[in-house]
Write an enzyme that holds these catalytic residues in place. Structure first.
Site, PDB file in Angstrom:
ATOM      1  N   SER A 163     -35.452  20.582  43.219  1.00  0.00           N
ATOM      2  CA  SER A 163     -36.191  20.865  41.873  1.00  0.00           C
ATOM      3  C   SER A 163     -35.639  22.062  41.084  1.00  0.00           C
ATOM      4  O   SER A 163     -35.788  22.019  40.022  1.00  0.00           O
ATOM      5  CB  SER A 163     -37.765  21.209  42.374  1.00  0.00           C
ATOM      6  OG  SER A 163     -37.705  22.646  42.986  1.00  0.00           O
ATOM      7  N   ASN A 164     -34.935  23.122  41.707  1.00  0.00           N
ATOM      8  CA  ASN A 164     -34.449  24.112  40.916  1.00  0.00           C
ATOM      9  C   ASN A 164     -33.115  23.633  40.040  1.00  0.00           C
ATOM     10  O   ASN A 164     -32.799  23.871  38.742  1.00  0.00           O
ATOM     11  CB  ASN A 164     -33.929  25.193  41.768  1.00  0.00           C
ATOM     12  CG  ASN A 164     -35.116  26.292  42.083  1.00  0.00           C
ATOM     13  OD1 ASN A 164     -35.871  26.955  40.872  1.00  0.00           O
ATOM     14  ND2 ASN A 164     -35.816  26.156  43.108  1.00  0.00           N
ATOM     15  N   GLU A 207     -40.014  29.584  39.509  1.00  0.00           N
ATOM     16  CA  GLU A 207     -38.699  29.676  39.787  1.00  0.00           C
ATOM     17  C   GLU A 207     -37.753  28.760  38.682  1.00  0.00           C
ATOM     18  O   GLU A 207     -36.728  29.060  38.331  1.00  0.00           O
ATOM     19  CB  GLU A 207     -38.347  28.948  41.219  1.00  0.00           C
ATOM     20  CG  GLU A 207     -38.723  29.843  42.625  1.00  0.00           C
ATOM     21  CD  GLU A 207     -38.398  29.127  43.719  1.00  0.00           C
ATOM     22  OE1 GLU A 207     -37.416  28.609  43.849  1.00  0.00           O
ATOM     23  OE2 GLU A 207     -39.279  29.155  44.738  1.00  0.00           O
ATOM     24  N   HIS A 257     -34.190  33.076  45.267  1.00  0.00           N
ATOM     25  CA  HIS A 257     -34.819  33.334  46.462  1.00  0.00           C
ATOM     26  C   HIS A 257     -36.418  33.393  46.287  1.00  0.00           C
ATOM     27  O   HIS A 257     -36.826  34.008  45.429  1.00  0.00           O
ATOM     28  CB  HIS A 257     -34.349  34.538  47.352  1.00  0.00           C
ATOM     29  CG  HIS A 257     -34.994  34.788  48.625  1.00  0.00           C
ATOM     30  ND1 HIS A 257     -34.571  34.093  49.709  1.00  0.00           N
ATOM     31  CD2 HIS A 257     -35.930  35.531  49.016  1.00  0.00           C
ATOM     32  CE1 HIS A 257     -35.501  34.575  50.741  1.00  0.00           C
ATOM     33  NE2 HIS A 257     -36.395  35.408  50.230  1.00  0.00           N
ATOM     34  N   ASP A 295     -29.625  37.348  51.176  1.00  0.00           N
ATOM     35  CA  ASP A 295     -30.609  37.428  50.555  1.00  0.00           C
ATOM     36  C   ASP A 295     -30.568  38.911  49.775  1.00  0.00           C
ATOM     37  O   ASP A 295     -31.443  39.551  49.618  1.00  0.00           O
ATOM     38  CB  ASP A 295     -31.846  37.200  50.885  1.00  0.00           C
ATOM     39  CG  ASP A 295     -31.906  35.665  51.184  1.00  0.00           C
ATOM     40  OD1 ASP A 295     -31.384  34.828  50.419  1.00  0.00           O
ATOM     41  OD2 ASP A 295     -32.486  35.445  52.149  1.00  0.00           O
ATOM     42  N   MET A 340     -28.891  26.197  51.700  1.00  0.00           N
ATOM     43  CA  MET A 340     -29.315  26.623  52.870  1.00  0.00           C
ATOM     44  C   MET A 340     -28.200  26.945  53.828  1.00  0.00           C
ATOM     45  O   MET A 340     -28.611  26.605  55.156  1.00  0.00           O
ATOM     46  CB  MET A 340     -30.557  25.817  53.581  1.00  0.00           C
ATOM     47  CG  MET A 340     -31.647  25.496  52.660  1.00  0.00           C
ATOM     48  SD  MET A 340     -32.268  27.099  51.753  1.00  0.00           S
ATOM     49  CE  MET A 340     -33.568  27.539  52.808  1.00  0.00           C
TER      50      MET A 340
HETATM   51  C1  GAR Z   1     -36.641  27.033  46.499  1.00  0.00           C
HETATM   52  O1  GAR Z   1     -38.002  27.661  46.872  1.00  0.00           O
HETATM   53  C2  GAR Z   1     -35.596  28.079  46.677  1.00  0.00           C
HETATM   54  O2  GAR Z   1     -36.198  29.267  46.014  1.00  0.00           O
HETATM   55  C3  GAR Z   1     -35.437  28.123  48.164  1.00  0.00           C
HETATM   56  O3  GAR Z   1     -35.415  27.045  48.809  1.00  0.00           O
HETATM   57  C4  GAR Z   1     -36.184  26.113  47.793  1.00  0.00           C
HETATM   58  C5  GAR Z   1     -35.291  25.028  47.192  1.00  0.00           C
HETATM   59  O4  GAR Z   1     -36.081  24.037  46.717  1.00  0.00           O
HETATM   60  N1  GAR Z   1     -34.453  29.022  48.693  1.00  0.00           N
HETATM   61  C6  GAR Z   1     -34.368  29.637  49.588  1.00  0.00           C
HETATM   62  O5  GAR Z   1     -35.029  30.021  50.529  1.00  0.00           O
HETATM   63  C7  GAR Z   1     -32.839  30.170  49.863  1.00  0.00           C
HETATM   64  N2  GAR Z   1     -32.994  31.513  50.662  1.00  0.00           N
HETATM   65  P1  GAR Z   1     -35.274  22.981  45.494  1.00  0.00           P
HETATM   66  O6  GAR Z   1     -34.272  22.305  46.568  1.00  0.00           O
HETATM   67  O7  GAR Z   1     -36.390  22.205  45.249  1.00  0.00           O
HETATM   68  O8  GAR Z   1     -34.786  23.697  44.508  1.00  0.00           O
END
Ligand code: GAR
Length: 217
Positions: A16-17, A177, A112, A148, A93
């Site tokens: 989603s990001n 985000e 993060h 992080d 991840m």
């Molecule tokens: C997001 O909330 C991001 O901030 C987090 O994983 C999610 C990914 O969502 N990232 C971490 O925790 C990294 N330490 P997305 O795949 O929908 O963007």
């Protein structure tokens, strides 16, 4: 040739990001473009989002490698071949080694879901609620070898409600985000972000108004 900053977005899942960056780059005036999306996990939704937007995708499955270094060598080469100038971790991840981080020093940013340096690592929302902090939020930062860690570019604070759940808090933070990642990329692409003594300075930054109190009265 385009003078836009060339982004490589690394994902491991939903994306989603990534989508927020795709949406931002679809505005002609946005000063960056995504040249490649790389996932370390096959078949994730983020890959479909990229393909739908006509962006080249690659899967580099970390499970195909015995160690982190050879995985990262392939990742490094793929980013270079695509002409990437800024690597955006977007729900990627995998922990990156010091070697990879130093090869992309100051050209590697992460999002993060907490107000760093609080709540590094996983399960940030559960831990923030359990700690009783009144605000959590999200952070965009340059990546340094420690997890992080690194100079903070932008943060958004999100109040924690008295009846909050980790899922509800995560959803409210995710909305922020999606705003803050394109903002941080834009600031970098406009050449307004520098690092001095491990702190980020932003040229012509606009001061936000007021303060926020939680709970409100
Ligand atoms: C997001 O909330 C991001 O901030 C987090 O994983 C999610 C990914 O969502 N990232 C971490 O925790 C990294 N330490 P997305 O795949 O929908 O963007």
């Amino acid at each position: 040739m385009s003078s836009k900053l060339k982004l490589g977005v690394l994902i491991s899942g939903r994306g989603s990001n990534l989508q927020s960056l795709i949406d931002a780059t679809q505005d002609d005036s946005f000063p960056a473009e995504i040249v490649t999306v790389i996932s370390n996990v096959p078949g994730v939704a983020g890959l479909d989002r990229a393909a739908k937007a006509g962006i080249a995708t690659t899967v580099i499955n970390h499970k195909d490698f015995e160690d982190r270094e050879p995985f990262e060598d392939v990742l490094h080469d793929a980013l270079n071949e695509a002409g990437v100038e800024l690597v955006c971790l977007a729900g990627f991840m995998r922990i990156l080694t010091d070697g990879f981080v130093s090869r992309w020093l100051d050209k590697l940013i992460n999002i993060h879901p907490s107000l760093l340096p609080s709540f590094r690592g996983l399960h940030t929302h559960e831990r923030a609620i359990e700690a009783g902090v009144r605000f959590s939020g999200c952070t965009i930062h340059f990546v340094r070898p420690a997890m992080d860690d690194g100079p903070i570019i932008a943060q958004t604070a999100v109040p924690i409600r008295h009846d909050d759940t980790p899922d509800a808090l995560a959803a409210r933070i995710l909305v922020e985000e999606h705003k803050i990642y394109p903002l941080a990329v834009r600031l970098i692409a406009e050449g307004r972000v520098s690092i001095e003594d491990s702190l980020v300075k932003i040229k012509d930054a606009v001061n936000p108004d007021g303060t926020t109190i939680n709970p409100e009265n």
